[in-house]
Each structure stands twice: as C-alpha cells, then as structure tokens.
Design a protein around this motif. Sequence first.
Motif, PDB file in Angstrom:
ATOM      1  N   ARG A   1     -12.526  11.865 -27.407  1.00 28.93           N
ATOM      2  CA  ARG A   1     -12.180  10.455 -27.211  1.00 28.93           C
ATOM      3  C   ARG A   1     -11.190   9.963 -28.261  1.00 28.93           C
ATOM      4  NH1 ARG A   1     -16.707   6.760 -24.504  1.00 28.93           N
ATOM      5  NH2 ARG A   1     -17.717   8.308 -23.158  1.00 28.93           N
ATOM      6  N   LEU A   2     -11.416  10.330 -29.500  1.00 33.51           N
ATOM      7  CA  LEU A   2     -10.564   9.821 -30.579  1.00 33.51           C
ATOM      8  C   LEU A   2      -9.156  10.413 -30.522  1.00 33.51           C
ATOM      9  CD1 LEU A   2     -10.653   7.933 -33.025  1.00 33.51           C
ATOM     10  CD2 LEU A   2     -11.147   9.931 -34.433  1.00 33.51           C
TER      11      LEU A   2
ATOM     12  N   GLY B   1      -7.549   8.979 -27.431  1.00 37.01           N
ATOM     13  CA  GLY B   1      -7.464   7.523 -27.472  1.00 37.01           C
ATOM     14  C   GLY B   1      -6.465   6.966 -28.452  1.00 37.01           C
ATOM     15  N   ALA B   2      -6.216   7.674 -29.567  1.00 39.91           N
ATOM     16  CA  ALA B   2      -5.263   7.183 -30.570  1.00 39.91           C
ATOM     17  C   ALA B   2      -3.914   7.883 -30.460  1.00 39.91           C
ATOM     18  CB  ALA B   2      -5.840   7.359 -31.974  1.00 39.91           C
TER      19      ALA B   2
ATOM     20  N   ASN C   1      -2.308   8.028 -24.783  1.00 40.00           N
ATOM     21  CA  ASN C   1      -3.448   7.185 -24.452  1.00 40.00           C
ATOM     22  C   ASN C   1      -3.165   6.407 -23.174  1.00 40.00           C
ATOM     23  OD1 ASN C   1      -5.462   5.282 -24.318  1.00 40.00           O
ATOM     24  ND2 ASN C   1      -5.062   4.379 -26.310  1.00 40.00           N
TER      25      ASN C   1
ATOM     26  N   TYR D   1      -4.829   3.954 -21.934  1.00 38.44           N
ATOM     27  CA  TYR D   1      -5.554   2.687 -21.881  1.00 38.44           C
ATOM     28  C   TYR D   1      -4.753   1.480 -22.361  1.00 38.44           C
ATOM     29  CZ  TYR D   1      -8.951   6.420 -21.724  1.00 38.44           C
ATOM     30  OH  TYR D   1      -9.595   7.584 -21.421  1.00 38.44           O
TER      31      TYR D   1
ATOM     32  N   LEU E   1      -6.970  -1.264 -33.882  1.00 36.02           N
ATOM     33  CA  LEU E   1      -8.139  -0.634 -33.259  1.00 36.02           C
ATOM     34  C   LEU E   1      -9.366  -1.504 -33.523  1.00 36.02           C
ATOM     35  CD1 LEU E   1      -8.922   1.861 -31.666  1.00 36.02           C
ATOM     36  CD2 LEU E   1      -9.248   3.079 -33.825  1.00 36.02           C
TER      37      LEU E   1
ATOM     38  N   MET F   1     -12.549   3.847 -26.352  1.00 39.08           N
ATOM     39  CA  MET F   1     -11.731   4.994 -25.949  1.00 39.08           C
ATOM     40  C   MET F   1     -12.494   5.798 -24.899  1.00 39.08           C
ATOM     41  SD  MET F   1     -10.577   6.180 -29.738  1.00 39.08           S
ATOM     42  CE  MET F   1      -9.663   5.095 -30.826  1.00 39.08           C
TER      43      MET F   1
ATOM     44  N   SER G   1     -13.787   8.400 -22.173  1.00 36.73           N
ATOM     45  CA  SER G   1     -13.526   9.829 -22.096  1.00 36.73           C
ATOM     46  C   SER G   1     -12.435  10.125 -21.077  1.00 36.73           C
ATOM     47  CB  SER G   1     -14.801  10.581 -21.710  1.00 36.73           C
ATOM     48  OG  SER G   1     -14.593  11.975 -21.770  1.00 36.73           O
ATOM     49  N   SER G   2     -11.496  10.958 -21.460  1.00 34.66           N
ATOM     50  CA  SER G   2     -10.375  11.290 -20.590  1.00 34.66           C
ATOM     51  C   SER G   2     -10.666  12.582 -19.830  1.00 34.66           C
ATOM     52  CB  SER G   2      -9.092  11.463 -21.413  1.00 34.66           C
ATOM     53  OG  SER G   2      -8.030  11.903 -20.615  1.00 34.66           O
TER      54      SER G   2
END
Length: 344
Positions: free
Chosen positions: A174-175, A178-179, A183, A185, A192, A204, A206-207
């Motif tokens: 996720r991290l 997400g960052a 990303n 999103y 953040l 974040m 889950s992808s």
Amino acid sequence: MQNALMHRFVDVNGVRLHIAEQGEGPLVLLLHGWPESWYSWRHQFGALAAAGYRVVAPDQRGYARSEQPSDVASYTLLHLVGDVIALIEELGEERAVLVGHDWGAPVAWTAAMMRPDKVRAVAGLSIPPILPGGMVPPSTTRTLYGENFYQVYFQQPGVADAEFAKDIPESFRRLLVGASGDNPYFDEPRPLVVPDGLGLLDAMPSSPELPVWLTEEDILTYAEDFAPHGEQAFTGAFNWYRNIERNNELLAAFRGRTIDVPALYVVGDRDMVTSLRGPDGGPPVGDLLRGAAGPGNPMSTIAPHMRAPVVLPGCGHWTQQERPAEVNTALLDFLAGIDGPASR
C-alpha cells in the motif's frame, strides 16, 4: 575488484548495523528513508560500482536487519549522524560522498553541515535541505496540516507500529504504490493525511496491480527483512519521527550554519514532499523548485554550492526506485563533476 554485492554486519556508534557493499574506489554511502532498507538502492549499486566507486548502503539503526535500540531517545539526528561518521571510519575511509533519500536525506544534509571534514559532497533525494533539525517539528505541522497529518499520527506510541506490523507485505504494498507517481488515487501531490478514525494505510487502498518498477519479489524482500522484529517491526523507524521536536532543540546551536560542500537535490514532480511548506510556513517545495535559480531561494541559501535541482516528471516519492536510470545519470554526473569522468 569487488564486483559482487556483499552483505555483512558492523558495530558502529554503539549499534550493530547490516550493510550491503559493492565496488572499489572513493566511498559513496547510500542512506535509505522510511520505511525502507539498503534494498531501496538495489538499482544504484551496479552503476556506481562500475563507475569506480565503493558503494555502501546500511540498514540504518532501527530498520530491517540492523539493531533496534529500545529507547526512543536513541534515534535523534545526533545519533544518526554519529552512525554515519562512525561507519565511514569503520570502513577505513577518511571521507565519503553521502546520498540520502527521504529520512536519509536529512541525515545526509545534517552530516554535511556538521562534518564537512568527513563529507566531501552530498546529494538528497525527495527531502530538500532543511536545517538545523532536518524536518519541520510536529508543533508546526499541526498548525499547517492538522492533527491527522501523518507525522503527527506517528507521534502516538504503538499506534502506527501496530497498524503497519499487522500485515507487513500489505503495508509495503500500500505504501510503495500509494506514495508513488503511479498512485491511482490522486492527480496532484498533496500532504499525506490519515482519514478520521482510521489508519494511514486506509488512505492508500490496496492496488490489484503493481507499477512496472515494483515487483512482488521487491515487496517480499522488504517484508522478510523487517519481519524478525515481530510486533516491533516498524517501531525503530517510527522512533525517528518521534524525535523531530527533540532534533530541533538539540541542533538549535547550529541555526544559521550552511552546507559548504558540493550538493545535489533530486525530486519527482509528483512527490508529496513538493506540496509541503517549510518550517516558517513559506511557499511549498514545488514553488521553490520552480524558482530554484532565483536569488534568495532558501535551498540555495542553505546549500550555496548546490547544483540546479533535478526534477523528474511523473516521479513520486520513491525516487531512486521509480526512476533508477535518471537517478543514476544524475548521481554519476554529479560525481564526475567532483572527481572527473574517469572510471576504474
């Protein structure tokens, strides 16, 4: 010539650190950020070693395979810089070039400011030079970004620790996604923030798919290095954040000091750091980059020998992992400007 990547442990400054090393020549120390390890530099070892450098990346104190002191106060910038200086000496070297990413950047910037006799040049990825404390203290970030700002959230003992340790591979997944600049999103960099009543990882989702620069093997490598610490897998890493206020107090005597060695700053234009303001609440980092060459720019004032910043389009927070080729080119060009183009 040492061509293979090697691993070993060293005792420095009262802690046992795991290090990865490759190559021979002038020493380049690679300092990872949160919540990473030596592995974040996996794409840099070969390129720098082939250019004639001895490349060493430690797991910094509290991270991955290295020792995790139990006392929260053992993670100040004075301790972290002390580790770097002691590591240079333990490796039998007089001086080194420091390259730091994320939290590793404040360690590198601060070491260059405090010990120019040991640091002959410095490069920071993602985090620009902010002196003397390296990071804006929570008492200021609360005002700028609110109680839910991630660095404020990290101040609560045990809370983020438990969230991230619950499922270590999923936390990294996720991290890291997400960052990143990939990303899905949000379109623009932004501070953040933890959703109300939830944890940081809830910001974040889950992808189902990983970006091209990240593999399942990468995630498992990180997870396996952190897992032996169990429920405390991330506590040492979070303790760095729990010393931000203390760092600004301890380093108050250094206010006004500059970084007087050659310097380089590399950042992605989708890195959330570009949306953050300085300790005085001034313009965001992204605005400073757009006027980087102008007189009076805070970055140029702090590091008067800094080259023009390298801004990587589409790159998020994980600079050297997302854009390894561009980062390697920037580092090799920077090093060539110091040492000349000859490789070994």
